[in-house]
Write a protein that holds these residues in place. Structure first.
Motif, PDB file in Angstrom:
ATOM      1  N   ASP A   1       0.821  -1.221   0.000  1.00  0.00           N
ATOM      2  CA  ASP A   1       0.000   0.000   0.000  1.00  0.00           C
ATOM      3  C   ASP A   1       0.855   1.271   0.000  1.00  0.00           C
ATOM      4  O   ASP A   1       0.542   2.245  -0.679  1.00  0.00           O
ATOM      5  CB  ASP A   1      -0.919   0.031   1.231  1.00  0.00           C
ATOM      6  CG  ASP A   1      -2.034  -0.997   1.111  1.00  0.00           C
ATOM      7  OD1 ASP A   1      -2.165  -1.586   0.015  1.00  0.00           O
ATOM      8  OD2 ASP A   1      -2.754  -1.211   2.110  1.00  0.00           O
ATOM      9  N   CYS A   2       1.923   1.232   0.781  1.00  0.00           N
ATOM     10  CA  CYS A   2       2.776   2.427   0.887  1.00  0.00           C
ATOM     11  C   CYS A   2       3.409   2.756  -0.467  1.00  0.00           C
ATOM     12  O   CYS A   2       3.431   3.905  -0.889  1.00  0.00           O
ATOM     13  CB  CYS A   2       3.841   2.231   1.954  1.00  0.00           C
ATOM     14  SG  CYS A   2       4.831   0.745   1.712  1.00  0.00           S
ATOM     15  N   ALA A   3       3.901   1.715  -1.146  1.00  0.00           N
ATOM     16  CA  ALA A   3       4.553   1.944  -2.441  1.00  0.00           C
ATOM     17  C   ALA A   3       3.559   2.484  -3.458  1.00  0.00           C
ATOM     18  O   ALA A   3       3.888   3.377  -4.244  1.00  0.00           O
ATOM     19  CB  ALA A   3       5.195   0.657  -2.946  1.00  0.00           C
ATOM     20  N   SER A   4       2.314   1.974  -3.445  1.00  0.00           N
ATOM     21  CA  SER A   4       1.324   2.500  -4.396  1.00  0.00           C
ATOM     22  C   SER A   4       0.964   3.938  -4.065  1.00  0.00           C
ATOM     23  O   SER A   4       0.630   4.711  -4.959  1.00  0.00           O
ATOM     24  CB  SER A   4       0.026   1.692  -4.382  1.00  0.00           C
ATOM     25  OG  SER A   4       0.270   0.350  -4.171  1.00  0.00           O
ATOM     26  N   ALA A   5       1.010   4.297  -2.784  1.00  0.00           N
ATOM     27  CA  ALA A   5       0.622   5.656  -2.397  1.00  0.00           C
ATOM     28  C   ALA A   5       1.714   6.675  -2.700  1.00  0.00           C
ATOM     29  O   ALA A   5       1.452   7.867  -2.776  1.00  0.00           O
ATOM     30  CB  ALA A   5       0.291   5.700  -0.905  1.00  0.00           C
ATOM     31  N   CYS A   6       2.935   6.207  -2.867  1.00  0.00           N
ATOM     32  CA  CYS A   6       4.058   7.135  -3.044  1.00  0.00           C
ATOM     33  C   CYS A   6       4.091   7.675  -4.468  1.00  0.00           C
ATOM     34  O   CYS A   6       4.275   6.932  -5.421  1.00  0.00           O
ATOM     35  CB  CYS A   6       5.381   6.460  -2.712  1.00  0.00           C
ATOM     36  SG  CYS A   6       6.774   7.584  -2.928  1.00  0.00           S
TER      37      CYS A   6
END
Ligand code: SF4
Ligand code: SF4
Lengths: 104, 294
Positions: free
Chosen positions: B78-83
């Motif tokens: 999730d973090c990588a997609s949000a970045c």
């Protein structure tokens, strides 16, 4: 094992793309089933971080060995961190099919 | 007067910093009020080499960057997609996650979306600093400077401008180019002086700058440096586009020598001082007119 190189077009007759992070396609050869497949490099137009993003994309495809004439420092660090074998390679004449077969 | 006047140019080496410095020294002679020189060329600030002020305050510009505990991470991605900056490297198949600190802009999106407790903690990362130097007559140089190797200029420019004195007249040296750092520098100024050269390259860069200025609806005029070199196409362009030519600085070996010796032209050559007085008169006329309408 899967081995990959950036290619200018999405077919076996294409020449290699000298850029890694901003290369057009990835040509991937699977040494087990002897199949070629082509994927668009979705990272190529990234504002920043195209190199590591492209590295992430190919590793997600299950690639273990990569050829390029220029990885760039950030992609190189990312690939090292993921334990991917890198080979500096440059050839403007051969097709990606020839190159991948010769190096696998 | 509390105007903010920026000096910008589409590329480096056109004499932008020379114009900033000379305008500052001209106003210092003319006006009885506080003036600040502001160096927003944060990658390579060099005004201090000329003004030789005394450093009296330093403040760091930090952002918060994530540190991911790979033992507690569940590799949801999730973090990588949000970045939005590709600053998190994530490969699910090999359970690999890493923060690429050079690319991180400290936006906090990754920490916000991670729904696992204590996986992401944040730490400070220094992006640069704002230095304030005392000059003569109570005037100051406010200088922004990014850390070596950092490519993130915008927050440092933002803090540099915020650190200026609202009661001072501010002469702001913008970074070269037409990208985000320049926009950040000129978005709130009252007037921008574009510096260019009468060459095909100079004209090309000027056109890009003019486009940027018009998009941002900013007031601007043009200074031609090294006039007499190159050709006249730039003058035709200014006329066609109805852009005000504020000043021309002739190409002159003597002026080049004064600059290379680290001296200030308006102190050495009265004719140049006169030019800068007129330059400011024109800028001020634009500003006072604009203010009387509003
Ligand atoms: S703070 Fe923002 S830029 Fe930095 S890694 Fe997290 S999401 Fe990306
Ligand atoms: S969102 Fe949190 S749990 Fe998910 S991959 Fe990122 S750090 Fe790990």
């Amino acid at each position: 094992m899967k081995i990959a190189i950036t290619s200018l077009e999405n077919n076996k007759a294409s020449k290699m793309d000298p850029r890694f992070g901003r290369g057009a396609f990835f040509a991937v050869y699977d040494t087990e089933n002897k199949e070629f497949s082509f994927y668009e490099n979705e990272a190529k137009d990234a504002q920043g971080g195209a190199g590591p993003k492209a590295a992430e994309l190919v590793v997600n495809l299950g690639v273990n060995k990569l050829l390029s004439s220029d990885f760039g420092p950030k992609a190189k660090a990312a690939l090292e961190g993921m334990g991917i074998e890198m080979l500096l390679y440059s050839n403007e004449v051969k097709t990606v099919e020839e190159i991948l077969l010769e190096n696998s | 007067m509390t105007y903010k006047i920026a000096i910008a140019s589409g590329k480096g080496g056109t004499g932008k910093t020379t114009v900033s410095l000379n305008l500052f020294y001209t106003l210092q002679k003319q006006l009885d009020q506080k003036i600040q020189l502001v160096d927003c060329d944060v990658e390579e600030p060099n005004i201090n080499l000329f003004t030789k002020g005394e450093l009296h305050s330093v403040s760091d510009v930090n952002i918060k960057i994530p540190v991911i505990d790979s033992d507690k991470c569940v590799y949801c991605g999730d973090c990588a997609s949000a970045c939005a900056y590709n600053a998190i490297l994530f490969v699910k198949s090999i359970s690999h996650i890493a923060v690429l600190e050079d690319l991180c802009h400290g936006c906090g999106a990754c920490t916000y979306v991670c729904n696992q407790p204590d996986v992401i903690v944040e730490k400070d990362k220094k992006l640069g600093e704002v230095n304030v130097y005392s000059l003569e007559n109570g005037n100051e140089l406010v200088e922004g400077k990014i850390e070596i190797g950092s490519a993130i200029a915008v927050p440092v420019i933002g803090k540099t401008l915020k650190s200026t004195d609202e009661n001072a007249l501010r002469i702001i040296d913008a970074p070269p180019g037409t990208s985000c750092p320049v926009m950040e520098t000129i978005k709130d100024v009252d007037y921008t002086i574009l510096v260019t050269e009468p060459t095909p390259f100079g004209l090309n860069d000027l056109k890009l700058m003019v486009e940027t200025m018009r998009k941002m609806k900013g007031k601007f005029g043009v200074v031609i440096n090294r006039a007499g070199l190159g050709n006249l196409a730039i003058y035709d362009y200014l006329k066609e586009e109805k852009i005000e030519l504020l000043m021309e600085i002739p190409f002159d070996k003597n002026l080049a020598r004064i600059y290379s010796e680290g001296k200030i032209m308006v102190d050495e050559v009265p004719a140049i001082y006169e030019k800068y007085v007129k330059l400011f008169d024109k800028v001020k006329l634009n500003l006072d007119e604009a203010n009387s309408y509003s």
